[in-house]
Design a protein around this motif. Structure first.
Motif, PDB file in Angstrom:
ATOM      1  N   LEU A  31      60.182  11.845  39.906  1.00 38.48           N
ATOM      2  CA  LEU A  31      59.375  12.488  38.845  1.00 38.48           C
ATOM      3  C   LEU A  31      58.031  12.043  39.300  1.00 38.48           C
ATOM      4  CD1 LEU A  31      61.280  11.387  35.408  1.00 38.48           C
ATOM      5  CD2 LEU A  31      61.011  13.707  36.584  1.00 38.48           C
ATOM      6  N   ASP A  32      57.135  13.132  38.960  1.00 38.78           N
ATOM      7  CA  ASP A  32      55.792  12.982  39.406  1.00 38.78           C
ATOM      8  C   ASP A  32      54.607  12.591  38.165  1.00 38.78           C
ATOM      9  OD1 ASP A  32      53.333  15.569  40.875  1.00 38.78           O
ATOM     10  OD2 ASP A  32      53.125  13.258  40.653  1.00 38.78           O
ATOM     11  N   ARG A  33      54.364  13.446  37.584  1.00 39.88           N
ATOM     12  CA  ARG A  33      53.426  13.239  36.252  1.00 39.88           C
ATOM     13  C   ARG A  33      54.583  12.970  35.070  1.00 39.88           C
ATOM     14  NH1 ARG A  33      49.500  18.269  36.806  1.00 39.88           N
ATOM     15  NH2 ARG A  33      51.565  19.237  36.779  1.00 39.88           N
ATOM     16  N   MET A  34      53.796  12.050  34.162  1.00 43.52           N
ATOM     17  CA  MET A  34      54.578  11.962  33.099  1.00 43.52           C
ATOM     18  C   MET A  34      53.419  11.734  31.828  1.00 43.52           C
ATOM     19  SD  MET A  34      57.554   9.217  33.655  1.00 43.52           S
ATOM     20  CE  MET A  34      58.313   9.629  31.959  1.00 43.52           C
ATOM     21  N   GLY A  35      53.698  12.062  30.810  1.00 48.72           N
ATOM     22  CA  GLY A  35      52.632  11.902  29.857  1.00 48.72           C
ATOM     23  C   GLY A  35      52.922  12.432  28.525  1.00 48.72           C
ATOM     24  N   TRP A  36      51.878  13.016  27.817  1.00 49.78           N
ATOM     25  CA  TRP A  36      52.134  13.309  26.081  1.00 49.78           C
ATOM     26  C   TRP A  36      51.049  14.478  25.927  1.00 49.78           C
ATOM     27  CZ3 TRP A  36      55.495  10.703  23.500  1.00 49.78           C
ATOM     28  CH2 TRP A  36      56.045   9.500  23.896  1.00 49.78           C
ATOM     29  N   TYR A  37      51.790  15.500  25.155  1.00 51.83           N
ATOM     30  CA  TYR A  37      51.104  16.513  24.601  1.00 51.83           C
ATOM     31  C   TYR A  37      51.541  16.508  23.090  1.00 51.83           C
ATOM     32  CZ  TYR A  37      50.433  18.804  29.171  1.00 51.83           C
ATOM     33  OH  TYR A  37      50.136  19.082  30.421  1.00 51.83           O
ATOM     34  N   ARG A  38      50.620  17.337  22.312  1.00 51.55           N
ATOM     35  CA  ARG A  38      50.874  17.429  20.809  1.00 51.55           C
ATOM     36  C   ARG A  38      50.391  18.600  20.452  1.00 51.55           C
ATOM     37  NH1 ARG A  38      45.551  13.780  18.903  1.00 51.55           N
ATOM     38  NH2 ARG A  38      43.841  15.256  19.130  1.00 51.55           N
ATOM     39  N   GLN A  39      50.943  19.071  19.378  1.00 54.49           N
ATOM     40  CA  GLN A  39      50.964  20.382  18.587  1.00 54.49           C
ATOM     41  C   GLN A  39      50.677  20.235  17.265  1.00 54.49           C
ATOM     42  OE1 GLN A  39      53.784  23.457  19.662  1.00 54.49           O
ATOM     43  NE2 GLN A  39      52.699  24.953  19.102  1.00 54.49           N
ATOM     44  N   ALA A  40      49.547  20.532  16.749  1.00 53.92           N
ATOM     45  CA  ALA A  40      49.442  20.588  15.185  1.00 53.92           C
ATOM     46  C   ALA A  40      49.776  21.888  14.601  1.00 53.92           C
ATOM     47  CB  ALA A  40      47.914  20.246  15.128  1.00 53.92           C
ATOM     48  N   PRO A  41      50.142  21.909  13.247  1.00 58.88           N
ATOM     49  CA  PRO A  41      50.538  22.924  12.685  1.00 58.88           C
ATOM     50  C   PRO A  41      49.359  24.321  13.064  1.00 58.88           C
ATOM     51  CG  PRO A  41      50.871  21.365  11.154  1.00 58.88           C
ATOM     52  CD  PRO A  41      50.061  20.646  12.261  1.00 58.88           C
ATOM     53  N   GLY A  42      49.940  25.383  13.280  1.00 58.54           N
ATOM     54  CA  GLY A  42      49.067  26.486  13.589  1.00 58.54           C
ATOM     55  C   GLY A  42      48.122  26.495  14.930  1.00 58.54           C
ATOM     56  N   LYS A  43      48.456  25.411  15.727  1.00 59.12           N
ATOM     57  CA  LYS A  43      47.599  25.234  16.852  1.00 59.12           C
ATOM     58  C   LYS A  43      48.418  25.469  18.154  1.00 59.12           C
ATOM     59  CE  LYS A  43      43.747  22.798  14.922  1.00 59.12           C
ATOM     60  NZ  LYS A  43      42.811  21.550  14.955  1.00 59.12           N
ATOM     61  N   GLN A  44      47.755  25.434  19.251  1.00 59.39           N
ATOM     62  CA  GLN A  44      48.575  25.470  20.341  1.00 59.39           C
ATOM     63  C   GLN A  44      48.792  24.066  20.984  1.00 59.39           C
ATOM     64  OE1 GLN A  44      46.170  27.829  23.458  1.00 59.39           O
ATOM     65  NE2 GLN A  44      47.397  29.517  22.816  1.00 59.39           N
ATOM     66  N   GLU A  46      48.544  20.724  23.118  1.00 58.98           N
ATOM     67  CA  GLU A  46      47.360  20.264  23.812  1.00 58.98           C
ATOM     68  C   GLU A  46      47.710  19.078  24.729  1.00 58.98           C
ATOM     69  OE1 GLU A  46      44.008  19.642  21.533  1.00 58.98           O
ATOM     70  OE2 GLU A  46      45.012  17.914  20.480  1.00 58.98           O
ATOM     71  N   LEU A  47      47.105  18.745  25.668  1.00 57.46           N
ATOM     72  CA  LEU A  47      47.312  17.853  26.426  1.00 57.46           C
ATOM     73  C   LEU A  47      46.817  16.495  25.790  1.00 57.46           C
ATOM     74  CD1 LEU A  47      47.728  16.152  29.080  1.00 57.46           C
ATOM     75  CD2 LEU A  47      45.425  16.653  29.875  1.00 57.46           C
ATOM     76  N   VAL A  48      47.471  15.213  25.632  1.00 60.29           N
ATOM     77  CA  VAL A  48      47.010  14.227  24.957  1.00 60.29           C
ATOM     78  C   VAL A  48      46.590  13.118  26.309  1.00 60.29           C
ATOM     79  CG1 VAL A  48      47.141  12.236  23.919  1.00 60.29           C
ATOM     80  CG2 VAL A  48      48.113  14.339  23.042  1.00 60.29           C
ATOM     81  N   ALA A  49      47.550  12.815  27.128  1.00 61.57           N
ATOM     82  CA  ALA A  49      47.293  11.948  28.142  1.00 61.57           C
ATOM     83  C   ALA A  49      48.364  12.390  29.526  1.00 61.57           C
ATOM     84  CB  ALA A  49      47.286  10.496  27.912  1.00 61.57           C
ATOM     85  N   LEU A  50      47.939  12.224  30.462  1.00 62.86           N
ATOM     86  CA  LEU A  50      49.103  12.510  31.568  1.00 62.86           C
ATOM     87  C   LEU A  50      48.827  11.545  32.766  1.00 62.86           C
ATOM     88  CD1 LEU A  50      51.161  14.657  31.880  1.00 62.86           C
ATOM     89  CD2 LEU A  50      49.451  16.131  33.311  1.00 62.86           C
ATOM     90  N   SER A  60      42.841  13.662  27.114  1.00 58.65           N
ATOM     91  CA  SER A  60      41.664  14.379  26.468  1.00 58.65           C
ATOM     92  C   SER A  60      40.588  13.736  25.932  1.00 58.65           C
ATOM     93  CB  SER A  60      42.771  15.112  25.226  1.00 58.65           C
ATOM     94  OG  SER A  60      41.980  15.656  24.400  1.00 58.65           O
ATOM     95  N   ASP A  61      39.594  14.562  25.788  1.00 57.38           N
ATOM     96  CA  ASP A  61      38.343  13.986  25.348  1.00 57.38           C
ATOM     97  C   ASP A  61      38.408  13.582  23.686  1.00 57.38           C
ATOM     98  OD1 ASP A  61      36.170  16.258  26.953  1.00 57.38           O
ATOM     99  OD2 ASP A  61      36.896  14.465  27.484  1.00 57.38           O
ATOM    100  N   SER A  62      39.248  14.125  23.136  1.00 56.80           N
ATOM    101  CA  SER A  62      39.524  14.058  21.507  1.00 56.80           C
ATOM    102  C   SER A  62      40.055  12.320  21.449  1.00 56.80           C
ATOM    103  CB  SER A  62      40.221  15.002  20.725  1.00 56.80           C
ATOM    104  OG  SER A  62      41.474  15.189  21.480  1.00 56.80           O
ATOM    105  N   VAL A  63      40.812  12.135  22.354  1.00 57.21           N
ATOM    106  CA  VAL A  63      41.627  10.579  22.235  1.00 57.21           C
ATOM    107  C   VAL A  63      40.985   9.418  23.179  1.00 57.21           C
ATOM    108  CG1 VAL A  63      43.651  12.044  21.693  1.00 57.21           C
ATOM    109  CG2 VAL A  63      43.350  11.082  24.126  1.00 57.21           C
ATOM    110  N   LYS A  64      39.986   9.720  24.243  1.00 54.00           N
ATOM    111  CA  LYS A  64      39.526   8.848  25.135  1.00 54.00           C
ATOM    112  C   LYS A  64      38.751   7.814  24.267  1.00 54.00           C
ATOM    113  CE  LYS A  64      38.197  11.673  28.947  1.00 54.00           C
ATOM    114  NZ  LYS A  64      37.151  12.080  29.912  1.00 54.00           N
ATOM    115  N   GLY A  65      39.187   6.365  24.646  1.00 50.47           N
ATOM    116  CA  GLY A  65      38.545   5.176  23.777  1.00 50.47           C
ATOM    117  C   GLY A  65      39.581   4.978  22.732  1.00 50.47           C
ATOM    118  N   ARG A  66      40.399   5.737  22.195  1.00 50.75           N
ATOM    119  CA  ARG A  66      41.257   5.349  21.134  1.00 50.75           C
ATOM    120  C   ARG A  66      42.768   5.173  21.527  1.00 50.75           C
ATOM    121  NH1 ARG A  66      42.229   8.745  16.950  1.00 50.75           N
ATOM    122  NH2 ARG A  66      41.728  10.672  18.225  1.00 50.75           N
ATOM    123  N   PHE A  67      43.254   6.093  22.599  1.00 53.01           N
ATOM    124  CA  PHE A  67      44.686   6.136  22.812  1.00 53.01           C
ATOM    125  C   PHE A  67      44.534   5.567  24.241  1.00 53.01           C
ATOM    126  CE2 PHE A  67      46.344   9.987  20.462  1.00 53.01           C
ATOM    127  CZ  PHE A  67      45.703   9.439  19.008  1.00 53.01           C
TER     128      PHE A  67
END
Length: 120
Positions: A31-44, A46-50, A60-67
């Motif tokens: 296995l090469d890359r492993m990580g997390w994506y998320r999808q909110a209602p009505g949205k595409q 998106e990458l969280v962390a890989l 993702s810029d939106s989670v840097k420093g928190r996740f």
């Protein structure tokens, strides 16, 4: 085939924390890359962390420093520690893994998703 099973989602108040886990099973050779994506209602989705097989992590810029994402290759697991959660983090979180085949094709695998809900 590769099976991915997530756990750890739930309901949390804003400012709280959750830890997601994902275990890979099946044909997990190279296995090469492993990580997390998320999808909110009505949205595409998106990458969280890989995390690459070499340990490089892309957030993702939106989670840097928190996740914080981490990976345990010996256990075939990937984790996502989520701190300082915000209502906008509410989404279904999907575990993701891929493998580069000998012919150059990248096979991608997804978990069934786990719901994270952050209340304000």
């Amino acid at each position: 085939q590769v099976q991915l099973v997530e756990s750890g989602g739930g309901l949390v108040q804003a400012g709280g924390s959750l830890r997601l886990s994902c275990v890979a099973s099946g044909i997990i050779f190279r296995l090469d890359r492993m990580g997390w994506y998320r999808q909110a209602p009505g949205k595409q989705r998106e990458l969280v962390a890989l995390i690459t097989s070499g340990g490089t992590i892309n957030y993702s810029d939106s989670v840097k420093g928190r996740f914080t994402a981490s990976r345990d290759n010996a256990k075939n697991m990937v984790y996502l520690q989520m701190n300082s959660l915000k209502p906008e983090d509410t989404a279904v979180y999907y575990c993701n893994a891929d493998r580069l085949t000998a012919i150059g094709r990248r096979d991608v695998y997804w978990g069934q998703g786990t719901q994270v809900t952050v209340s304000s």
